[in-house]
Design an enzyme around this catalytic site. Structure first.
Site, PDB file in Angstrom:
ATOM      1  N   SER A   1       0.851  -1.190   0.000  1.00  0.00           N
ATOM      2  CA  SER A   1       0.000   0.000   0.000  1.00  0.00           C
ATOM      3  C   SER A   1       0.883   1.235   0.000  1.00  0.00           C
ATOM      4  CB  SER A   1      -0.895   0.024   1.237  1.00  0.00           C
ATOM      5  OG  SER A   1      -1.573   1.268   1.324  1.00  0.00           O
TER       6      SER A   1
ATOM      7  N   TYR B   1      -1.889  -0.221  10.286  1.00  0.00           N
ATOM      8  CA  TYR B   1      -2.016  -0.772   8.915  1.00  0.00           C
ATOM      9  C   TYR B   1      -0.825  -0.343   8.067  1.00  0.00           C
ATOM     10  CZ  TYR B   1      -3.919  -1.000   4.101  1.00  0.00           C
ATOM     11  OH  TYR B   1      -4.111  -1.232   2.759  1.00  0.00           O
TER      12      TYR B   1
END
Ligand code: NAP
Length: 257
Positions: free
Chosen positions: A152, A166
């Site tokens: 990501s 995250y």
């Protein structure tokens, strides 16, 4: 561990984790069109996984849904054993399953939340990659293969005030991609990561911000979010022979974010 089953399909086989929805489903669709027999892993949404399998099967492709929580080693082992039995080979792994937590600062998060985020995003990818290497590596008498980890843009942005846990998990995916790619580069396996920016999928609603794409798109460099298919195109290229000298790469599909 060397598998001895005779291949039960002449098509290359791709396992896509978290393929019932979003980016994983787009990867499964594209890889099926490209001739892979696709294994559609999911955690809970059997309905969505089966609908995708039905759609692909109706279109003449080979697809199969397998439930497994990638954070649970026994379930991962059972999934790969089922692939051995049913498919007899594994050529590609897309380590895509991932989750975010609700928007929160680090000083507001529980240990249970941290553990869930790290278990699904990091441990799940490590476990699936381990099982894939055992089935792909020339060191184990196999024919090689490709692994794409779903990272990501959060790994370089850090996601402050939103979900730093995250972002840290996706940072681990970057390091894991670099390390594993070097470990198996001489064994016929290429390992790469794709790092999406903001992509229009259900993940934002699952993190408690259903309108995130609409809310932020005007602030994005391209004035829009990406689509799951735009990410899948990069994944499919990385798994293809066209990317035969690309390994250990972290490719941003983030519209300059
Ligand atoms: P999504 O639409 O929320 O879909 C998540 C998928 O992961 C679903 O198929 C879900 O299965 C599966 N899953 C969740 N937990 C699982 C577990 N424990 N074991 C197995 N499967 C599990 O997410 P997405 O947006 O497509 O995201 C896919 C990947 O891209 C993730 O790794 C995410 O971090 C990454 N990513 C997304 C974006 C974005 O903006 N969308 C940006 C950067 C990176 P069920 O349907 O059964 O729940």
């Amino acid at each position: 561990m060397v598998m001895t089953q005779k291949p039960s399909t002449s098509r290359p086989v791709a396992l896509i984790t978290g393929a019932s929805r979003g980016i994983g489903a787009a990867c499964a669709r594209l890889l099926a069109v490209q001739g892979y027999a696709v294994v559609v892993n999911y955690a809970e949404r059997a309905d969505a996984a089966q609908a995708l399998v039905d759609e692909l099967t109706r279109a003449g492709h080979t697809a199969w849904a397998v439930q497994a929580n990638v954070a649970d080693e026994s379930q991962v082992l059972a999934m790969f054993a089922a692939i051995d039995t049913r498919m007899g080979r594994l050529d590609a792994l897309v380590n895509n399953a991932g989750v975010v937590g609700a928007t929160a600062r680090v000083d507001e998060c529980s240990a249970e939340r941290f553990k869930r985020i790290l278990d699904i995003n990091v441990l799940g990818s490590l476990l699936c990659a381990r099982e894939a290497v055992r089935r792909m590596s020339t060191r184990h008498g196999r024919r090689g293969g490709g692994i794409v980890n779903m990272g990501s843009a959060a790994s370089r942005l850090g996601s402050p005030g939103q979900y730093v846990d995250y972002a840290a998990a996706k940072g681990a995916i970057d390091s894991f991609t670099i390390g594993l790619s070097r470990e198996v580069a001489g064994e016929g396996i290429r390992v790469n990561a794709v790092r999406p920016g903001i992509i229009d999928t259900d993940i934002h609603a699952s993190g408690g911000w259903a309108t995130r794409v609409a809310d932020v798109q005007a602030t994005l460099p391209m004035k829009r979010a990406g689509t799951a298919d735009e990410v899948a195109q990069c994944v499919a290229w990385l798994l293809s022979d066209a990317a035969s000298y690309t390994t250990g790469a972290l490719i941003d599909v983030s519209g300059a974010r």
